[in-house]
Motif scaffolding. Structure first.
Motif, PDB file in Angstrom:
ATOM      1  N   LYS A 108       0.577  -1.184   0.187  1.00 34.96           N
ATOM      2  CA  LYS A 108      -0.064   0.033  -0.038  1.00 34.96           C
ATOM      3  C   LYS A 108       0.984   1.288   0.122  1.00 34.96           C
ATOM      4  O   LYS A 108       0.650   2.210  -0.640  1.00 34.96           O
ATOM      5  CB  LYS A 108      -0.895  -0.098   1.167  1.00 34.96           C
ATOM      6  CG  LYS A 108      -2.267   0.872   1.148  1.00 34.96           C
ATOM      7  CD  LYS A 108      -2.957   0.794   2.328  1.00 34.96           C
ATOM      8  CE  LYS A 108      -3.984   1.614   2.430  1.00 34.96           C
ATOM      9  NZ  LYS A 108      -5.025   1.407   3.681  1.00 34.96           N
ATOM     10  N   LEU A 109       2.058   1.410   1.112  1.00 33.77           N
ATOM     11  CA  LEU A 109       2.801   2.287   0.926  1.00 33.77           C
ATOM     12  C   LEU A 109       3.509   2.633  -0.309  1.00 33.77           C
ATOM     13  O   LEU A 109       3.621   3.775  -0.995  1.00 33.77           O
ATOM     14  CB  LEU A 109       3.653   2.062   1.907  1.00 33.77           C
ATOM     15  CG  LEU A 109       3.681   2.375   3.550  1.00 33.77           C
ATOM     16  CD1 LEU A 109       4.555   1.624   4.302  1.00 33.77           C
ATOM     17  CD2 LEU A 109       3.381   3.904   3.664  1.00 33.77           C
ATOM     18  N   SER A 110       4.046   1.577  -1.205  1.00 31.31           N
ATOM     19  CA  SER A 110       4.866   1.855  -2.373  1.00 31.31           C
ATOM     20  C   SER A 110       3.729   2.097  -3.613  1.00 31.31           C
ATOM     21  O   SER A 110       4.056   3.058  -4.272  1.00 31.31           O
ATOM     22  CB  SER A 110       5.174   0.349  -2.768  1.00 31.31           C
ATOM     23  OG  SER A 110       4.290  -0.557  -3.125  1.00 31.31           O
ATOM     24  N   ARG A 111       2.574   1.468  -3.347  1.00 30.22           N
ATOM     25  CA  ARG A 111       1.492   2.305  -4.205  1.00 30.22           C
ATOM     26  C   ARG A 111       1.213   3.809  -4.229  1.00 30.22           C
ATOM     27  O   ARG A 111       1.062   4.461  -5.164  1.00 30.22           O
ATOM     28  CB  ARG A 111       0.249   1.424  -4.493  1.00 30.22           C
ATOM     29  CG  ARG A 111       0.055   0.105  -5.097  1.00 30.22           C
ATOM     30  CD  ARG A 111      -1.207  -0.666  -4.951  1.00 30.22           C
ATOM     31  NE  ARG A 111      -0.968  -1.942  -5.112  1.00 30.22           N
ATOM     32  CZ  ARG A 111      -1.757  -2.874  -4.412  1.00 30.22           C
ATOM     33  NH1 ARG A 111      -2.805  -2.505  -3.636  1.00 30.22           N
ATOM     34  NH2 ARG A 111      -1.566  -4.195  -4.584  1.00 30.22           N
ATOM     35  N   HIS A 112       1.003   4.100  -2.811  1.00 30.39           N
ATOM     36  CA  HIS A 112       0.697   5.455  -2.552  1.00 30.39           C
ATOM     37  C   HIS A 112       1.985   6.351  -2.968  1.00 30.39           C
ATOM     38  O   HIS A 112       1.713   7.419  -3.639  1.00 30.39           O
ATOM     39  CB  HIS A 112       0.579   5.575  -1.222  1.00 30.39           C
ATOM     40  CG  HIS A 112       0.443   6.935  -0.546  1.00 30.39           C
ATOM     41  ND1 HIS A 112      -0.835   7.586  -1.010  1.00 30.39           N
ATOM     42  CD2 HIS A 112       1.090   7.807   0.017  1.00 30.39           C
ATOM     43  CE1 HIS A 112      -0.697   8.777  -0.343  1.00 30.39           C
ATOM     44  NE2 HIS A 112       0.484   9.145   0.193  1.00 30.39           N
ATOM     45  N   CYS A 234      10.281 -11.268   8.715  1.00 28.04           N
ATOM     46  CA  CYS A 234       9.977 -11.911   7.714  1.00 28.04           C
ATOM     47  C   CYS A 234      10.533 -11.404   6.291  1.00 28.04           C
ATOM     48  O   CYS A 234      11.456 -10.147   6.488  1.00 28.04           O
ATOM     49  CB  CYS A 234       8.327 -12.093   7.339  1.00 28.04           C
ATOM     50  SG  CYS A 234       7.584 -10.595   6.978  1.00 28.04           S
ATOM     51  N   MET A 235      10.526 -12.090   5.052  1.00 30.56           N
ATOM     52  CA  MET A 235      11.050 -11.675   3.888  1.00 30.56           C
ATOM     53  C   MET A 235      10.733 -10.173   3.428  1.00 30.56           C
ATOM     54  O   MET A 235      11.581  -9.529   3.108  1.00 30.56           O
ATOM     55  CB  MET A 235      10.890 -12.849   3.008  1.00 30.56           C
ATOM     56  CG  MET A 235      11.154 -14.276   3.303  1.00 30.56           C
ATOM     57  SD  MET A 235      12.873 -14.469   2.786  1.00 30.56           S
ATOM     58  CE  MET A 235      13.058 -14.976   1.078  1.00 30.56           C
ATOM     59  N   GLU A 236       9.395 -10.046   3.535  1.00 30.71           N
ATOM     60  CA  GLU A 236       8.901  -8.653   3.308  1.00 30.71           C
ATOM     61  C   GLU A 236       9.608  -7.401   4.002  1.00 30.71           C
ATOM     62  O   GLU A 236       9.661  -6.428   3.459  1.00 30.71           O
ATOM     63  CB  GLU A 236       7.446  -8.754   3.518  1.00 30.71           C
ATOM     64  CG  GLU A 236       6.625  -9.466   2.231  1.00 30.71           C
ATOM     65  CD  GLU A 236       6.911  -8.851   0.741  1.00 30.71           C
ATOM     66  OE1 GLU A 236       6.895  -7.914   0.651  1.00 30.71           O
ATOM     67  OE2 GLU A 236       7.047  -9.652  -0.107  1.00 30.71           O
ATOM     68  N   ASP A 237       9.725  -7.759   5.158  1.00 33.02           N
ATOM     69  CA  ASP A 237      10.616  -6.836   5.979  1.00 33.02           C
ATOM     70  C   ASP A 237      11.983  -6.362   5.503  1.00 33.02           C
ATOM     71  O   ASP A 237      12.231  -5.317   5.253  1.00 33.02           O
ATOM     72  CB  ASP A 237      10.822  -7.266   7.431  1.00 33.02           C
ATOM     73  CG  ASP A 237       9.480  -7.170   8.192  1.00 33.02           C
ATOM     74  OD1 ASP A 237       8.512  -6.283   8.032  1.00 33.02           O
ATOM     75  OD2 ASP A 237       9.214  -7.931   9.146  1.00 33.02           O
ATOM     76  N   LEU A 238      12.476  -7.415   5.039  1.00 29.92           N
ATOM     77  CA  LEU A 238      13.971  -7.150   4.384  1.00 29.92           C
ATOM     78  C   LEU A 238      13.854  -6.457   3.013  1.00 29.92           C
ATOM     79  O   LEU A 238      14.650  -5.552   2.881  1.00 29.92           O
ATOM     80  CB  LEU A 238      14.631  -8.716   3.900  1.00 29.92           C
ATOM     81  CG  LEU A 238      15.240  -9.506   5.126  1.00 29.92           C
ATOM     82  CD1 LEU A 238      15.809 -10.844   4.655  1.00 29.92           C
ATOM     83  CD2 LEU A 238      16.237  -8.940   5.907  1.00 29.92           C
ATOM     84  N   VAL A 239      12.842  -6.886   2.240  1.00 28.03           N
ATOM     85  CA  VAL A 239      12.429  -6.330   0.948  1.00 28.03           C
ATOM     86  C   VAL A 239      12.300  -4.730   1.249  1.00 28.03           C
ATOM     87  O   VAL A 239      13.055  -3.794   0.583  1.00 28.03           O
ATOM     88  CB  VAL A 239      11.433  -6.899   0.204  1.00 28.03           C
ATOM     89  CG1 VAL A 239      11.002  -5.980  -1.146  1.00 28.03           C
ATOM     90  CG2 VAL A 239      11.853  -8.337  -0.188  1.00 28.03           C
ATOM     91  N   HIS A 240      11.405  -4.418   2.203  1.00 28.69           N
ATOM     92  CA  HIS A 240      11.208  -2.950   2.357  1.00 28.69           C
ATOM     93  C   HIS A 240      12.463  -2.249   2.930  1.00 28.69           C
ATOM     94  O   HIS A 240      12.393  -1.147   2.687  1.00 28.69           O
ATOM     95  CB  HIS A 240       9.882  -2.940   3.563  1.00 28.69           C
ATOM     96  CG  HIS A 240       9.465  -1.650   3.864  1.00 28.69           C
ATOM     97  ND1 HIS A 240       8.757  -0.925   3.230  1.00 28.69           N
ATOM     98  CD2 HIS A 240       9.762  -1.085   4.992  1.00 28.69           C
ATOM     99  CE1 HIS A 240       8.655   0.180   3.617  1.00 28.69           C
ATOM    100  NE2 HIS A 240       9.186   0.206   5.071  1.00 28.69           N
ATOM    101  N   GLN A 241      13.165  -2.820   3.962  1.00 26.55           N
ATOM    102  CA  GLN A 241      14.254  -2.062   4.231  1.00 26.55           C
ATOM    103  C   GLN A 241      15.141  -1.881   3.368  1.00 26.55           C
ATOM    104  O   GLN A 241      15.968  -1.075   3.414  1.00 26.55           O
ATOM    105  CB  GLN A 241      14.976  -3.072   5.575  1.00 26.55           C
ATOM    106  CG  GLN A 241      14.077  -3.041   6.790  1.00 26.55           C
ATOM    107  CD  GLN A 241      14.082  -1.595   7.596  1.00 26.55           C
ATOM    108  OE1 GLN A 241      14.955  -0.775   7.539  1.00 26.55           O
ATOM    109  NE2 GLN A 241      13.067  -1.415   8.390  1.00 26.55           N
ATOM    110  N   ILE A 242      15.661  -2.781   2.483  1.00 26.23           N
ATOM    111  CA  ILE A 242      16.511  -2.603   1.522  1.00 26.23           C
ATOM    112  C   ILE A 242      15.875  -1.517   0.381  1.00 26.23           C
ATOM    113  O   ILE A 242      16.744  -0.692   0.028  1.00 26.23           O
ATOM    114  CB  ILE A 242      16.794  -4.055   0.832  1.00 26.23           C
ATOM    115  CG1 ILE A 242      17.552  -4.974   1.682  1.00 26.23           C
ATOM    116  CG2 ILE A 242      17.633  -3.808  -0.414  1.00 26.23           C
ATOM    117  CD1 ILE A 242      19.071  -4.503   2.095  1.00 26.23           C
ATOM    118  N   ALA A 243      14.654  -1.600  -0.140  1.00 29.76           N
ATOM    119  CA  ALA A 243      14.084  -0.769  -1.158  1.00 29.76           C
ATOM    120  C   ALA A 243      13.788   0.713  -0.765  1.00 29.76           C
ATOM    121  O   ALA A 243      14.255   1.451  -1.548  1.00 29.76           O
ATOM    122  CB  ALA A 243      12.860  -1.408  -1.537  1.00 29.76           C
ATOM    123  N   THR A 244      13.583   0.751   0.521  1.00 30.09           N
ATOM    124  CA  THR A 244      13.237   2.100   1.003  1.00 30.09           C
ATOM    125  C   THR A 244      14.653   2.849   1.755  1.00 30.09           C
ATOM    126  O   THR A 244      14.418   3.979   2.284  1.00 30.09           O
ATOM    127  CB  THR A 244      12.086   2.126   1.906  1.00 30.09           C
ATOM    128  OG1 THR A 244      12.443   1.445   2.985  1.00 30.09           O
ATOM    129  CG2 THR A 244      10.940   1.908   1.037  1.00 30.09           C
TER     130      THR A 244
END
Length: 296
Positions: A108-112, A234-244
């Motif tokens: 939702k954050l990335s879409r926003h 979880c994996m999504e936390d890793l993705v979020h930390q790296i991408a942002t």
């Protein structure tokens, strides 16, 4: 010559053999029938005794105290085990729900963010201005050349960047020192800015973590064990930390093992030339996405 009689026993005749075997079988039958009779007698005695005890009201006599204590302890252990299992299952379900919630929140954050950028561009176009996007905070660096004819300074910088092998990649936070390092080793690496989708693809397909100098495949339990203190489970936390480029980027990036990639599908043009000169080395900005997709 005198013949010595052989010590071998002469075989018995057919008639004698059959008679002996018949006699043996008869004896066995009698023994069996006798055994069965004795067993039946004992069983009848036991049943009669039980009937008498039941008639007197002694059949429901409680077991001895020691046996009772053992039974109670076994029952308590079983209940404790079952309770622990139920609690573990409940905790696992709650954890899965939390992971799903986090993943949805990040999407939702990335879409926003994307929709906000589009609105800003349209607004700038309507007023006759030009919208300039914010500079990316994270870059992905891939080593594309070996160690032949490499000066010691560049070799040391590649070791600092954790790029010890050809076709290995790492994420780097963009700052003045890192930009200077990338400029110095630009002839030996290809680097640029990758999207969130490519970051997710890299972590899910090629993601490995470090634990006691070992390279271990990433999963949610392994991540929670090592990064649970930082609220990363979880994996999504890793993705979020790296991408942002989140607050825990440094910890997450040091936890991740350098990505071992394949040589790019379709090959490379010219390793020794810069990307702007028609080669492969150096900064390729957002076009890094296509190269990484060919290598994953």
């Amino acid at each position: 010559m005198i013949k010595v009689p052989s010590m071998k026993k002469k075989p018995m005749g057919k008639k004698f053999e059959t008679k002996a075997s018949k006699a043996k079988a008869k004896v066995n039958r009698q023994l069996k029938s006798g055994y069965k009779k004795t067993v039946r007698k004992e069983l009848n005695k036991y049943l009669e005794k039980k009937r008498k005890l039941r008639a007197q009201g002694v059949a429901n006599v409680p077991p001895p105290e020691r046996k009772m204590a053992v039974l109670l302890s076994k029952r308590r252990k079983m209940h404790r085990r079952m309770k622990g299992k139920r609690e573990r299952n409940k905790r696992a379900i709650l954890k899965i729900d939390e992971m799903i919630e986090r993943a949805l929140r990040y999407r939702k954050l990335s879409r926003h963010k994307r929709s906000n950028e589009i609105k800003q561009k349209r607004k700038a176009k309507a007023f006759g201005d030009m919208y300039v996007e914010a500079e990316p905070k994270v870059a992905f660096v891939v080593r594309i050349r070996g160690c032949a004819d490499m000066p010691p300074k560049e070799r040391k910088l590649l070791q600092v960047l954790r790029l010890r092998k050809i076709f290995t990649g790492v994420f780097v936070r963009m700052s003045k020192p890192t930009i200077k390092m990338l400029q110095l080793v630009g002839a030996y690496v290809a680097w640029g800015y990758v999207s969130e989708g490519v970051v997710r693809q890299l972590i899910y397909k090629r993601g490995y973590g470090k634990s006691r100098r070992r390279r271990i495949r990433l999963d949610n339990n392994f991540i929670e064990r090592h990064l649970g203190v930082c609220n990363i489970i979880c994996m999504e936390d890793l993705v979020h930390q790296i991408a942002t480029c989140g607050r825990k980027f440094k910890r997450v990036n040091s936890f991740l093992h350098p990505f071992h990639l394949n040589p790019p599908r379709g090959g490379m043009k010219k390793k020794r030339n810069h990307f702007l000169e028609g080669g492969d080395a150096g900064n390729r900005e957002k076009l890094m996405n296509t190269l990484v997709k060919r290598m994953v």
